[in-house]
Scaffold this active site. Structure first.
Site, PDB file in Angstrom:
ATOM      1  CB  THR A   1     -10.686   8.297 -11.411  1.00  0.00           C
ATOM      2  OG1 THR A   1      -9.549   7.921 -10.630  1.00  0.00           O
ATOM      3  CG2 THR A   1     -11.901   8.469 -10.518  1.00  0.00           C
TER       4      THR A   1
ATOM      5  CD  GLU B   1      -3.026   1.157   0.380  1.00  0.00           C
ATOM      6  OE1 GLU B   1      -3.078   0.303  -0.533  1.00  0.00           O
ATOM      7  OE2 GLU B   1      -3.893   2.046   0.504  1.00  0.00           O
TER       8      GLU B   1
END
Ligand SMILES: *[C@@H]1O[C@H](CO)[C@@H](O)[C@H](O)[C@H]1NC(C)=O
Ligand SMILES: *[C@@H]1O[C@H](CO)[C@@H](O)[C@H](O)[C@H]1NC(C)=O
Ligand SMILES: *[C@@H]1O[C@H](CO)[C@@H](O)[C@H](O)[C@H]1NC(C)=O
Length: 544
Positions: free
Chosen positions: A535, A402
């Site tokens: 997006t 992440e």
């Protein structure tokens, strides 16, 4: 008298100091000229066909499609009508107002993959079952627009382009009816002094609110929220012939796009902002979350309607990316194996930490720099994609974390008293790879393979397809469960037991699997010369 004169003197000195300070801090504004011509017809995709390259890899495309089919099978069996499946326990959850996020968000993936039966089930859900007047909880206009509304308008575009046969002759009006209901319910969100959108909307009351459901005039928004509706609303206005969607969305974004205050780094805005004044409340400058898609949409707005009033958006994008290269780019210390990453800047300090979410930037730069013929920006985009690939290649699972950190080669970019890697595993990883993971989870996110998609489609370089396949195999291996594919706790471990989070968001099928599939399919399918992806990876037809 003397006291008064000295007070005047002090005031004068302070005023001069203030002036000088502003001159120094803001002296850069405008110094990056708009030194490019916006082309009126420019090919973005690599000319595979002209070069006689058969760019389709049917076997690999089929393998990705199989994973989509398996994802859908278990969702349908165990979680139908809920937003998402919990892929370890086989339970279900609602994180997107309970409108069946997985069904709607993966409609365009099913259409692109030619999964006719799946698409028919999704279409039936949209037209006959979902009720956009009745949400569970407060509605987040950002997530709702990019996932639900984006999927609906994109589906109409894909059906009209014949990507998949229409399930009904009335598909356009049937889907539009639902899209309009949803957008009209989101309408009160724009009711602010600046036109910037509230972070939440209470559909029962028809009022915009802060995150906690309160009408608070001090509410803030991050950059991404301010503009990440423009592509979707522009398309909705085009499809309905009603200008209100485009007008509201344009106004909500304008105070950022046409920001008139001087900024230290041209194109890069401080975040978050006040929804009442549009002015910055915070000091963060980043291309990463939660400001990311503001930058992403600047070039995409222009590409969607190149002849519309979007030239300024392209210029702002060019400024921002040029500034990012100048101020936020950092290289690792290694002489033999250097990698390029993006920093953030906050409270006058650099943060040498980059997130998976920020990996969209490399691909976005290739898209805009190819179109605008900006070679040095283009190389920067390629370097960023390589850096993101390194974040995957460095992990034992071959899936990226992440977020991660590195030691900037540039000593002035190192935060003061920066300790470097702390734990033993971090130190070991740093020695071996030059980076270390600072949040080791993987949430089934798309941004790295998304950038590979742009890399492949724009440069035609084989390495992007190879990286995509390696990522696909590693992701499936790390995330596969009895009931689907799950978020992973720790990509620095290959171990599976107890390393899974029992969660999967709708972007797994909406984005990650779609970009992977498109990399191995015929590049004419959703060609970047004809489509712009929102997006959430929903393709919208460019309008010339
Ligand atoms: C691009 O601009 C040139 C010169 O202004 C013009 O001749 C040409 O027709 C334009 N092409 C398109 C696709 O609009
Ligand atoms: C919406 O507002 C009403 C009236 O104030 C309130 O009762 C309700 O709980 C709110 N809805 C949500 C989801 O917070
Ligand atoms: C447009 O914005 C106004 C606030 O300026 C709002 O009242 C209205 O509901 C919005 N309509 C749509 C369709 O977004």
């Amino acid at each position: 008298m003397i006291a008064r004169r000295s007070r005047v003197a002090v005031a004068f000195v302070l005023a001069c100091a203030f002036y000088l300070f502003h001159k120094v801090v803001f002296s850069n504004s405008g110094s990056i000229g708009f030194d490019f011509v916006i082309p009126n017809d420019s090919r973005i995709q690599y000319p595979f066909k002209e070069k006689g390259i058969d760019a389709r890899d049917a076997k690999k495309a089929e393998a990705v499609k199989e994973v989509m089919k398996r994802t859908w099978k278990f969702y349908k069996e165990k979680a139908w009508g809920f937003d998402e499946i919990k892929p370890v326990s086989g339970k279900h959850g609602n994180s997107r107002n309970g409108w069946g996020a997985t069904i709607i968000d993966s409609m365009t993936t099913a259409a692109i993959m030619g999964l006719t039966d799946t698409f028919a089930e999704q279409y039936d859900w949209v037209v006959n079952h979902v009720d956009f007047n009745k949400p569970k909880g407060l509605v987040d206009p950002f997530e709702t627009t990019i996932r639900y509304l984006g999927a609906l308008v994109s589906t109409i575009d894909l059906l009209e382009a014949g990507v998949i046969p229409a399930p009904s002759p009335s598909f356009r009006q049937d889907i539009l009816k639902q899209a309009k209901t949803l957008a009209d319910n989101l309408g009160p969100g724009f009711d602010t002094p600046t036109g910037m959108i509230w972070p939440r909307i209470n559909f029962t009351e028809g009022l915009g609110t802060d995150m906690h459901g309160r009408r608070n005039q001090h509410t803030i928004v991050h950059l991404a929220r301010a503009g990440s509706h423009w592509l979707e609303y522009s398309t909705l206005s085009h499809l309905t012939g009603n200008k209100i969607y485009l007008e509201n969305s344009t106004k909500a974004w304008d105070c950022l796009v046409f920001n008139k205050r001087g900024v230290p780094w041209p194109g890069i805005l401080e975040s978050p902002r006040s929804i009442s004044t549009g002015l910055p409340i915070g000091t963060t400058r980043t291309l990463g979350a939660p400001d990311d898609s503001h930058y992403e949409y600047l070039i995409k707005a222009h590409l969607l309607v190149p002849n519309g009033p979007t030239k300024h958006h392209a210029k702002r994008w060019h400024q921002a990316m040029t500034s990012a290269r100048k101020y936020l780019s950092s290289t690792t210390k290694s002489d033999t194996d250097p990698h390029t990453f993006l920093l953030s800047y906050s409270k006058r300090t650099y943060e040498n930490n980059m997130g998976h979410l920020t990996c969209f930037v490399g691909g976005n730069i290739l898209l805009g720099a190819k179109y605008l013929s900006q070679q040095s920006l283009f190389s920067f985009g390629e370097a960023l994609i390589e850096g993101c690939h390194h974040s995957y290649a460095s992990m034992p699972s071959k899936v990226g974390p992440e977020s991660w950190s590195w030691m900037p080669r540039e000593s002035h970019l190192r935060p003061p008293h920066f300790p470097g890697p702390i734990t033993l595993p971090q130190k070991k990883m740093y020695e071996e790879t030059g980076i270390w993971s600072t949040a080791p989870n993987y949430n089934l996110r798309p941004e790295v393979v998304e950038s590979y998609f742009y890399g492949w489609r724009i440069t035609g370089e084989e390495k992007y397809r190879r990286w995509a396949w390696e990522a696909f195999e590693a992701i499936v291996k790390a995330t596969e469960t009895e009931w689907g594919y799950s978020e992973v706790d720790d990509v620095t471990e290959v171990r599976k037991e107890g390393n899974l989070r029992d969660a999967s968001e709708s972007f797994w099928s909406a984005e990650t699997l779609k970009y992977l599939y498109l990399i191995f399919e015929d590049p004419e399918l959703c060609s970047l010369d004809k489509w712009v992806f929102n997006t959430e990876a929903h393709p919208l037809k460019r309008r010339f």
